[in-house]
Motif scaffolding. Sequence first.
Motif, PDB file in Angstrom:
ATOM      1  N   ALA A  57      44.004  47.355  45.202  1.00  0.00           N
ATOM      2  CA  ALA A  57      44.059  45.991  44.664  1.00  0.00           C
ATOM      3  C   ALA A  57      45.252  45.875  43.730  1.00  0.00           C
ATOM      4  O   ALA A  57      45.852  46.874  43.320  1.00  0.00           O
ATOM      5  N   LYS A  58      45.584  44.633  43.409  1.00  0.00           N
ATOM      6  CA  LYS A  58      46.611  44.366  42.415  1.00  0.00           C
ATOM      7  C   LYS A  58      45.910  44.119  41.084  1.00  0.00           C
ATOM      8  O   LYS A  58      45.286  43.076  40.897  1.00  0.00           O
ATOM      9  N   THR A 107      34.332  56.196  37.659  1.00  0.00           N
ATOM     10  CA  THR A 107      34.044  54.794  37.423  1.00  0.00           C
ATOM     11  C   THR A 107      34.031  54.021  38.729  1.00  0.00           C
ATOM     12  O   THR A 107      34.946  54.142  39.547  1.00  0.00           O
ATOM     13  N   VAL A 108      32.990  53.206  38.919  1.00  0.00           N
ATOM     14  CA  VAL A 108      32.917  52.369  40.118  1.00  0.00           C
ATOM     15  C   VAL A 108      33.937  51.247  40.019  1.00  0.00           C
ATOM     16  O   VAL A 108      34.025  50.555  39.001  1.00  0.00           O
ATOM     17  N   THR A 109      34.718  51.074  41.061  1.00  0.00           N
ATOM     18  CA  THR A 109      35.630  49.946  41.161  1.00  0.00           C
ATOM     19  C   THR A 109      35.373  49.262  42.498  1.00  0.00           C
ATOM     20  O   THR A 109      34.560  49.698  43.289  1.00  0.00           O
ATOM     21  N   GLY A 110      36.062  48.160  42.746  1.00  0.00           N
ATOM     22  CA  GLY A 110      35.874  47.427  43.991  1.00  0.00           C
ATOM     23  C   GLY A 110      35.657  45.950  43.731  1.00  0.00           C
ATOM     24  O   GLY A 110      35.340  45.527  42.616  1.00  0.00           O
ATOM     25  N   SER A 111      35.812  45.158  44.786  1.00  0.00           N
ATOM     26  CA  SER A 111      35.673  43.711  44.648  1.00  0.00           C
ATOM     27  C   SER A 111      34.271  43.321  44.203  1.00  0.00           C
ATOM     28  O   SER A 111      34.102  42.425  43.370  1.00  0.00           O
ATOM     29  N   GLU A 112      33.256  43.998  44.725  1.00  0.00           N
ATOM     30  CA  GLU A 112      31.885  43.604  44.425  1.00  0.00           C
ATOM     31  C   GLU A 112      31.508  43.918  42.977  1.00  0.00           C
ATOM     32  O   GLU A 112      30.955  43.078  42.266  1.00  0.00           O
ATOM     33  N   SER A 113      31.781  45.134  42.548  1.00  0.00           N
ATOM     34  CA  SER A 113      31.439  45.504  41.172  1.00  0.00           C
ATOM     35  C   SER A 113      32.267  44.696  40.175  1.00  0.00           C
ATOM     36  O   SER A 113      31.767  44.341  39.098  1.00  0.00           O
ATOM     37  N   GLY A 308      36.879  27.680  36.849  1.00  0.00           N
ATOM     38  CA  GLY A 308      37.857  28.157  35.877  1.00  0.00           C
ATOM     39  C   GLY A 308      39.046  28.874  36.481  1.00  0.00           C
ATOM     40  O   GLY A 308      39.983  29.233  35.755  1.00  0.00           O
ATOM     41  N   GLY A 309      38.999  29.117  37.790  1.00  0.00           N
ATOM     42  CA  GLY A 309      40.117  29.780  38.458  1.00  0.00           C
ATOM     43  C   GLY A 309      40.026  31.291  38.521  1.00  0.00           C
ATOM     44  O   GLY A 309      40.795  31.934  39.240  1.00  0.00           O
ATOM     45  N   GLN A 310      39.074  31.887  37.776  1.00  0.00           N
ATOM     46  CA  GLN A 310      38.960  33.353  37.799  1.00  0.00           C
ATOM     47  C   GLN A 310      38.509  33.859  39.173  1.00  0.00           C
ATOM     48  O   GLN A 310      38.906  34.945  39.615  1.00  0.00           O
ATOM     49  N   ALA A 317      43.285  39.368  44.003  1.00  0.00           N
ATOM     50  CA  ALA A 317      43.544  40.740  43.577  1.00  0.00           C
ATOM     51  C   ALA A 317      43.099  41.745  44.634  1.00  0.00           C
ATOM     52  O   ALA A 317      43.718  42.798  44.808  1.00  0.00           O
ATOM     53  N   TRP A 318      42.023  41.401  45.350  1.00  0.00           N
ATOM     54  CA  TRP A 318      41.468  42.299  46.372  1.00  0.00           C
ATOM     55  C   TRP A 318      41.843  41.883  47.794  1.00  0.00           C
ATOM     56  O   TRP A 318      41.253  42.380  48.764  1.00  0.00           O
ATOM     57  N   ASN A 319      42.801  40.962  47.922  1.00  0.00           N
ATOM     58  CA  ASN A 319      43.269  40.522  49.250  1.00  0.00           C
ATOM     59  C   ASN A 319      42.138  39.949  50.101  1.00  0.00           C
ATOM     60  O   ASN A 319      42.079  40.174  51.323  1.00  0.00           O
ATOM     61  N   LEU A 320      41.249  39.197  49.476  1.00  0.00           N
ATOM     62  CA  LEU A 320      40.098  38.638  50.182  1.00  0.00           C
ATOM     63  C   LEU A 320      40.068  37.107  50.109  1.00  0.00           C
ATOM     64  O   LEU A 320      39.024  36.496  50.316  1.00  0.00           O
ATOM     65  N   SER A 321      41.205  36.501  49.865  1.00  0.00           N
ATOM     66  CA  SER A 321      41.243  35.043  49.690  1.00  0.00           C
ATOM     67  C   SER A 321      40.749  34.298  50.922  1.00  0.00           C
ATOM     68  O   SER A 321      40.222  33.179  50.813  1.00  0.00           O
TER      69      SER A 321
END
Length: 340
Positions: A57-58, A107-113, A308-310, A317-321
């Motif tokens: 991700a970015k 540490t868990v990372t990823g789009s879901e977490s 809010g745009g977040q 960031a996760w290329n899932l738009s």
Amino acid sequence: MPTPRSRHRRTTLLAALALVPLAAALTACGDDAEPAAAVAGSAPGGIGIGALSNGAAKPATLKVSAVAALRAQLPEEIRDKGELVIGVGVLPAGSPPLNFIGSDQKTVTGSESDLGRLVAATLGLKPVIQKSTWENMFLGVDSGKVDVAFSNVTDTEERKRKYEFASYRQDNLAFETNKSDDWTFTGDYKVLAGRTIAVSSGTNQERILLKWQKQLKEEGKKLTVKHYPDLNSTYLALGAKKIDAYLGPNPAIAYHTRTTEGTPRATRSAGTHSGAGSGLQGLIAATAKKDSGLAKPLAGAINHLIDGGQYAKWLAAWNLSDEAVERSEINPPGLPLSDS
């Protein structure tokens, strides 16, 4: 009635709860809870997105404040606890870019977490990531050890018997094949006749695949379904041509095809399919125990992030738009019982 001063103190307190660094937010919760760890990209007043993702991700830092009106909708027990225990199916190997162990090896990372952390902050709660296998994650929700699962769970009518949902992303599946294979899935299950397809046990995609297997059998044709303990084993089987394809979540397959491009293990997507089957766009949803009272504040928090745009920045960031939804819905129509 509270005075203006007391209301201001309450608002300030709620905001402070949401804006603590993740180092403090990721408190322990049982043997499989994520340990306290500083997450790169986090800062006072922000939540780190895509941190420790090792290039998946970015990274970005998104500003999130607690919303008192949404926090007030929470069940009293969770409000008093001050934590949102978030279940993720990340063991044994994870599934990038959805949920996986970050580059710090803990540490868990990823789009879901990451979305779970954003939602918790919006509700004025500290996120506690509870790691397990995907199947055991549901047992955690059932037992009350987990408040909500953010782990690519498809909204289905069958699951509504036990769970309540707040949707947040389109659910699309994909067939992943070796780069050298030239067959394509365009929505007609008959192209699968004579093939061997791997799928993860207990998933929505398994139900869809088994339905197609039954239909082909009734037509006198064979579809072989294989299960492997983890994705590493699945991809070893694919590379060795022991299977023709792997049916899995589109985000994970899109990520894997990108990372293998130009290597001897290169793969390709042979086509996608809605996670709700033909005629209905599948949806991924935050999953809580039925009648827990969590679906409404969860949906409210997601919609607040959309407004809010977040939310858009999280997806980007996760290329899932391309899997964005316009609004979070509470218990929207899901995969029908006949397909479950």
